[in-house]
Design a protein around this motif. Structure first.
Motif, PDB file in Angstrom:
ATOM      1  N   PHE A 281      -0.254  -1.558  24.340  1.00 29.60           N
ATOM      2  CA  PHE A 281       1.038  -2.199  24.478  1.00 29.60           C
ATOM      3  C   PHE A 281       1.994  -1.704  23.393  1.00 29.60           C
ATOM      4  O   PHE A 281       1.578  -1.191  22.365  1.00 29.60           O
ATOM      5  CB  PHE A 281       0.889  -3.721  24.427  1.00 29.60           C
ATOM      6  CG  PHE A 281       0.172  -4.286  25.613  1.00 29.60           C
ATOM      7  CD1 PHE A 281      -1.207  -4.421  25.614  1.00 29.60           C
ATOM      8  CD2 PHE A 281       0.867  -4.667  26.747  1.00 29.60           C
ATOM      9  CE1 PHE A 281      -1.874  -4.931  26.725  1.00 29.60           C
ATOM     10  CE2 PHE A 281       0.213  -5.183  27.858  1.00 29.60           C
ATOM     11  CZ  PHE A 281      -1.176  -5.309  27.852  1.00 29.60           C
ATOM     12  N   SER A 282       3.266  -1.881  23.639  1.00 28.74           N
ATOM     13  CA  SER A 282       4.281  -1.324  22.745  1.00 28.74           C
ATOM     14  C   SER A 282       4.155  -1.872  21.329  1.00 28.74           C
ATOM     15  O   SER A 282       4.521  -1.213  20.367  1.00 28.74           O
ATOM     16  CB  SER A 282       5.681  -1.585  23.297  1.00 28.74           C
ATOM     17  OG  SER A 282       5.894  -2.979  23.430  1.00 28.74           O
ATOM     18  N   SER A 283       3.618  -3.061  21.190  1.00 30.61           N
ATOM     19  CA  SER A 283       3.510  -3.666  19.865  1.00 30.61           C
ATOM     20  C   SER A 283       2.259  -3.235  19.112  1.00 30.61           C
ATOM     21  O   SER A 283       2.107  -3.511  17.927  1.00 30.61           O
ATOM     22  CB  SER A 283       3.509  -5.191  19.985  1.00 30.61           C
ATOM     23  OG  SER A 283       2.408  -5.613  20.781  1.00 30.61           O
ATOM     24  N   HIS A 284       1.356  -2.547  19.814  1.00 28.28           N
ATOM     25  CA  HIS A 284       0.104  -2.167  19.169  1.00 28.28           C
ATOM     26  C   HIS A 284       0.337  -1.056  18.154  1.00 28.28           C
ATOM     27  O   HIS A 284       1.255  -0.245  18.280  1.00 28.28           O
ATOM     28  CB  HIS A 284      -0.906  -1.686  20.206  1.00 28.28           C
ATOM     29  CG  HIS A 284      -1.465  -2.790  21.038  1.00 28.28           C
ATOM     30  ND1 HIS A 284      -2.499  -2.616  21.934  1.00 28.28           N
ATOM     31  CD2 HIS A 284      -1.144  -4.106  21.116  1.00 28.28           C
ATOM     32  CE1 HIS A 284      -2.785  -3.762  22.519  1.00 28.28           C
ATOM     33  NE2 HIS A 284      -1.975  -4.679  22.047  1.00 28.28           N
ATOM     34  N   ILE A 285      -0.530  -1.008  17.171  1.00 29.37           N
ATOM     35  CA  ILE A 285      -0.509   0.040  16.167  1.00 29.37           C
ATOM     36  C   ILE A 285      -1.592   1.063  16.502  1.00 29.37           C
ATOM     37  O   ILE A 285      -2.717   0.695  16.853  1.00 29.37           O
ATOM     38  CB  ILE A 285      -0.764  -0.523  14.760  1.00 29.37           C
ATOM     39  CG1 ILE A 285       0.238  -1.628  14.439  1.00 29.37           C
ATOM     40  CG2 ILE A 285      -0.722   0.588  13.714  1.00 29.37           C
ATOM     41  CD1 ILE A 285       1.677  -1.169  14.424  1.00 29.37           C
ATOM     42  N   VAL A 286      -1.256   2.333  16.429  1.00 27.29           N
ATOM     43  CA  VAL A 286      -2.246   3.400  16.549  1.00 27.29           C
ATOM     44  C   VAL A 286      -2.340   4.072  15.183  1.00 27.29           C
ATOM     45  O   VAL A 286      -1.326   4.448  14.601  1.00 27.29           O
ATOM     46  CB  VAL A 286      -1.870   4.426  17.619  1.00 27.29           C
ATOM     47  CG1 VAL A 286      -2.918   5.545  17.660  1.00 27.29           C
ATOM     48  CG2 VAL A 286      -1.762   3.760  18.976  1.00 27.29           C
ATOM     49  N   GLY A 287      -3.550   4.181  14.694  1.00 31.64           N
ATOM     50  CA  GLY A 287      -3.746   4.764  13.380  1.00 31.64           C
ATOM     51  C   GLY A 287      -4.700   5.937  13.399  1.00 31.64           C
ATOM     52  O   GLY A 287      -5.559   6.040  14.281  1.00 31.64           O
ATOM     53  N   TRP A 288      -4.529   6.800  12.454  1.00 32.17           N
ATOM     54  CA  TRP A 288      -5.485   7.875  12.196  1.00 32.17           C
ATOM     55  C   TRP A 288      -6.194   7.555  10.891  1.00 32.17           C
ATOM     56  O   TRP A 288      -5.559   7.205   9.889  1.00 32.17           O
ATOM     57  CB  TRP A 288      -4.791   9.226  12.080  1.00 32.17           C
ATOM     58  CG  TRP A 288      -4.442   9.852  13.385  1.00 32.17           C
ATOM     59  CD1 TRP A 288      -3.237   9.812  14.017  1.00 32.17           C
ATOM     60  CD2 TRP A 288      -5.302  10.617  14.228  1.00 32.17           C
ATOM     61  NE1 TRP A 288      -3.298  10.495  15.207  1.00 32.17           N
ATOM     62  CE2 TRP A 288      -4.555  11.016  15.354  1.00 32.17           C
ATOM     63  CE3 TRP A 288      -6.645  11.021  14.132  1.00 32.17           C
ATOM     64  CZ2 TRP A 288      -5.098  11.782  16.385  1.00 32.17           C
ATOM     65  CZ3 TRP A 288      -7.181  11.789  15.150  1.00 32.17           C
ATOM     66  CH2 TRP A 288      -6.421  12.160  16.267  1.00 32.17           C
ATOM     67  N   PHE A 289      -7.518   7.668  10.925  1.00 34.51           N
ATOM     68  CA  PHE A 289      -8.359   7.476   9.758  1.00 34.51           C
ATOM     69  C   PHE A 289      -9.209   8.731   9.577  1.00 34.51           C
ATOM     70  O   PHE A 289      -9.315   9.552  10.487  1.00 34.51           O
ATOM     71  CB  PHE A 289      -9.294   6.266   9.951  1.00 34.51           C
ATOM     72  CG  PHE A 289      -8.594   4.937   9.911  1.00 34.51           C
ATOM     73  CD1 PHE A 289      -7.866   4.483  10.998  1.00 34.51           C
ATOM     74  CD2 PHE A 289      -8.689   4.120   8.800  1.00 34.51           C
ATOM     75  CE1 PHE A 289      -7.226   3.255  10.975  1.00 34.51           C
ATOM     76  CE2 PHE A 289      -8.065   2.885   8.761  1.00 34.51           C
ATOM     77  CZ  PHE A 289      -7.334   2.456   9.846  1.00 34.51           C
ATOM     78  N   ARG A 290      -9.830   8.837   8.437  1.00 37.73           N
ATOM     79  CA  ARG A 290     -10.760   9.940   8.221  1.00 37.73           C
ATOM     80  C   ARG A 290     -11.931   9.457   7.367  1.00 37.73           C
ATOM     81  O   ARG A 290     -11.810   8.501   6.603  1.00 37.73           O
ATOM     82  CB  ARG A 290     -10.074  11.124   7.561  1.00 37.73           C
ATOM     83  CG  ARG A 290      -9.603  10.874   6.134  1.00 37.73           C
ATOM     84  CD  ARG A 290      -8.789  12.062   5.640  1.00 37.73           C
ATOM     85  NE  ARG A 290      -8.364  11.899   4.244  1.00 37.73           N
ATOM     86  CZ  ARG A 290      -7.543  12.738   3.632  1.00 37.73           C
ATOM     87  NH1 ARG A 290      -7.049  13.792   4.283  1.00 37.73           N
ATOM     88  NH2 ARG A 290      -7.223  12.531   2.372  1.00 37.73           N
ATOM     89  N   GLN A 291     -13.034  10.156   7.541  1.00 36.29           N
ATOM     90  CA  GLN A 291     -14.229   9.820   6.764  1.00 36.29           C
ATOM     91  C   GLN A 291     -14.934  11.094   6.359  1.00 36.29           C
ATOM     92  O   GLN A 291     -15.393  11.858   7.220  1.00 36.29           O
ATOM     93  CB  GLN A 291     -15.175   8.924   7.567  1.00 36.29           C
ATOM     94  CG  GLN A 291     -16.335   8.388   6.754  1.00 36.29           C
ATOM     95  CD  GLN A 291     -17.034   7.233   7.446  1.00 36.29           C
ATOM     96  OE1 GLN A 291     -16.911   7.034   8.662  1.00 36.29           O
ATOM     97  NE2 GLN A 291     -17.780   6.450   6.684  1.00 36.29           N
ATOM     98  N   ALA A 292     -14.974  11.329   5.064  1.00 33.86           N
ATOM     99  CA  ALA A 292     -15.688  12.476   4.516  1.00 33.86           C
ATOM    100  C   ALA A 292     -17.141  12.086   4.258  1.00 33.86           C
ATOM    101  O   ALA A 292     -17.452  10.897   4.104  1.00 33.86           O
ATOM    102  CB  ALA A 292     -15.020  12.930   3.226  1.00 33.86           C
TER     103      ALA A 292
END
Length: 125
Positions: free
Chosen positions: A30-41
């Motif tokens: 939905f338009s209110s949702h947040i999409v994030g990028w994460f990383r794990q080394a």
């Protein structure tokens, strides 16, 4: 909804890569949702990299990503992309995209409900 991350690979220090996160399957973001990028080394905790509201009106970044990475929604592909420039060996990690109904600005992995499978980015020195 499911998320599919792609675009990882091997790049030399100073180079660039563009990652994509594509939603699929039942459900929607939905338009209110947040999409994030994460990383794990290897041997490290998962860390936030960048986030955007699905309606693409606002973005936010970790300190390590500011000035080098850009998160954006690509309407033609219906993806959330992460353009990574001036890559450093310390950027080497598995990169994940995730989404949730969390507040804009949150960087906690636990606040994101749906995760993709990850794509490996390796930066050689």
């Amino acid at each position: 909804v499911q998320l599919q991350a792609s675009g990882g690979g091997l790049v030399q220090a100073g180079g660039s890569l563009r990652l994509s996160c594509a939603p699929s399957g039942p459900g929607r973001i939905f338009s209110s949702h947040i999409v994030g990028w994460f990383r794990q080394a290897p041997g490290k905790e998962r860390e936030f990299v960048a986030g955007v509201r699905w309606s693409r009106d606002s973005t936010y970044y970790s300190d390590s990503a500011k000035g080098r990475f850009t998160i954006s929604r690509e309407n033609a592909k219906n993806t959330i992309d992460l353009q990574m420039n001036s890559l450093k060996p310390e950027d080497t990690a598995v990169y994940f995209c995730a989404t949730g109904t969390t507040q804009f600005g949150t960087t906690r992995a636990a606040d994101f409900r749906t995760w993709g499978q990850g794509t490996l980015v390796t930066v050689s020195s």
